[in-house]
Design a protein around this motif. Sequence first.
Motif, PDB file in Angstrom:
ATOM      1  N   THR A   1     -18.171 -28.139  33.655  1.00 55.19           N
ATOM      2  CA  THR A   1     -17.822 -27.690  32.307  1.00 55.19           C
ATOM      3  C   THR A   1     -17.098 -26.347  32.355  1.00 55.19           C
ATOM      4  O   THR A   1     -16.097 -26.119  31.661  1.00 55.19           O
ATOM      5  CB  THR A   1     -19.086 -27.577  31.448  1.00 55.19           C
ATOM      6  N   LEU A   2     -17.629 -25.461  33.225  1.00 53.64           N
ATOM      7  CA  LEU A   2     -16.994 -24.147  33.352  1.00 53.64           C
ATOM      8  C   LEU A   2     -15.620 -24.268  33.986  1.00 53.64           C
ATOM      9  O   LEU A   2     -14.654 -23.610  33.581  1.00 53.64           O
ATOM     10  CB  LEU A   2     -17.863 -23.225  34.198  1.00 53.64           C
TER      11      LEU A   2
ATOM     12  N   GLN B   1     -23.528 -30.548  36.840  1.00 52.39           N
ATOM     13  CA  GLN B   1     -22.482 -30.936  35.901  1.00 52.39           C
ATOM     14  C   GLN B   1     -22.030 -29.777  35.029  1.00 52.39           C
ATOM     15  O   GLN B   1     -20.903 -29.766  34.514  1.00 52.39           O
ATOM     16  CB  GLN B   1     -23.007 -32.085  35.006  1.00 52.39           C
ATOM     17  N   LEU B   2     -22.927 -28.767  34.883  1.00 51.03           N
ATOM     18  CA  LEU B   2     -22.554 -27.593  34.089  1.00 51.03           C
ATOM     19  C   LEU B   2     -21.406 -26.833  34.735  1.00 51.03           C
ATOM     20  O   LEU B   2     -20.570 -26.211  34.041  1.00 51.03           O
ATOM     21  CB  LEU B   2     -23.761 -26.659  33.921  1.00 51.03           C
TER      22      LEU B   2
ATOM     23  N   GLY C   1     -13.637 -26.830  34.014  1.00 49.30           N
ATOM     24  CA  GLY C   1     -12.716 -27.509  33.124  1.00 49.30           C
ATOM     25  C   GLY C   1     -12.274 -26.630  31.950  1.00 49.30           C
ATOM     26  O   GLY C   1     -11.315 -26.948  31.253  1.00 49.30           O
TER      27      GLY C   1
END
Length: 283
Positions: free
Chosen positions: A279-280, A275-276, A282
């Motif tokens: 984040t990047l 999920q990280l 997005g």
Amino acid sequence: MGLVINHNLMAMTAARNFTRSYETLYRSTNRLSSGLRINSSADDAAGLAVSEIMRTEIAALNQGVRNAYDAQSLLQTADGALQVIDEKLIRMKELAEQAATGTYNSTQRQIMNNEFATMRSEITRIAEATRFNGVALLNGTISQYSGSANGLKIHFGPTNSAARDYYYINIGSATATALGINTLDISTQSGAQTALATIDDAVVSKDNIRADIGAYINRLSNTISQLSIQAENLQAAESRIRDVDVATEMTMFVNNQIKSQAAIAMLAQANTIPQLALTLIGG
């Protein structure tokens, strides 16, 4: 290690560690619930083979103890019958003593002789009728039931390869003919006097049979004691091989339980790592 989305290597590692801990936890649960360290050949193939041989021998020894107890029962049956025969011989001795004196006439001696003959017939009847599980004990035919002239074979050992696994018992005949009293007649004073010594010899013959029986019973008691000790020691050895040490296994169970719980927690965390990357992406 880079941040990737095609493979979650941390989750794979956590899952592998969980599988290993869970398998060990399952094995501990199986051992603790069964009480056995060896539940299948996969647990300890060599230990399983040795313990199965021991269990077979233990079962044979326990049956051997029961065989020896059965033999004791057989001998006690014979001894009880001989005790009754002893009572008959005592009465015959008493009648012969009574008829041997000169204060009785021939008619009275004939009455005594009738009872004397009845006692003699009863001795033979008892000897012929005394049986244990179909085996005649006191008529001199006990050897025929084992097919050996040595007597009745009592088997108690786990094999049949040596004399230590069995021995023979033989019981003499206690019929009136075997005791030498089948032709006695006390209807005359001289016949009664002759019967006195003959009955004494019959009592000795009967006592010799009872002495042999007593020796067999005592020997069987020693055999039972030895077999019981041997089976007990084998059971202890088999237990050390096959049974689980609850304290040690419980320690391993708790350890693997903690490891499994930790692996599950880490697997959950590892599954959130990709999920990280979102984040990047997005921004």
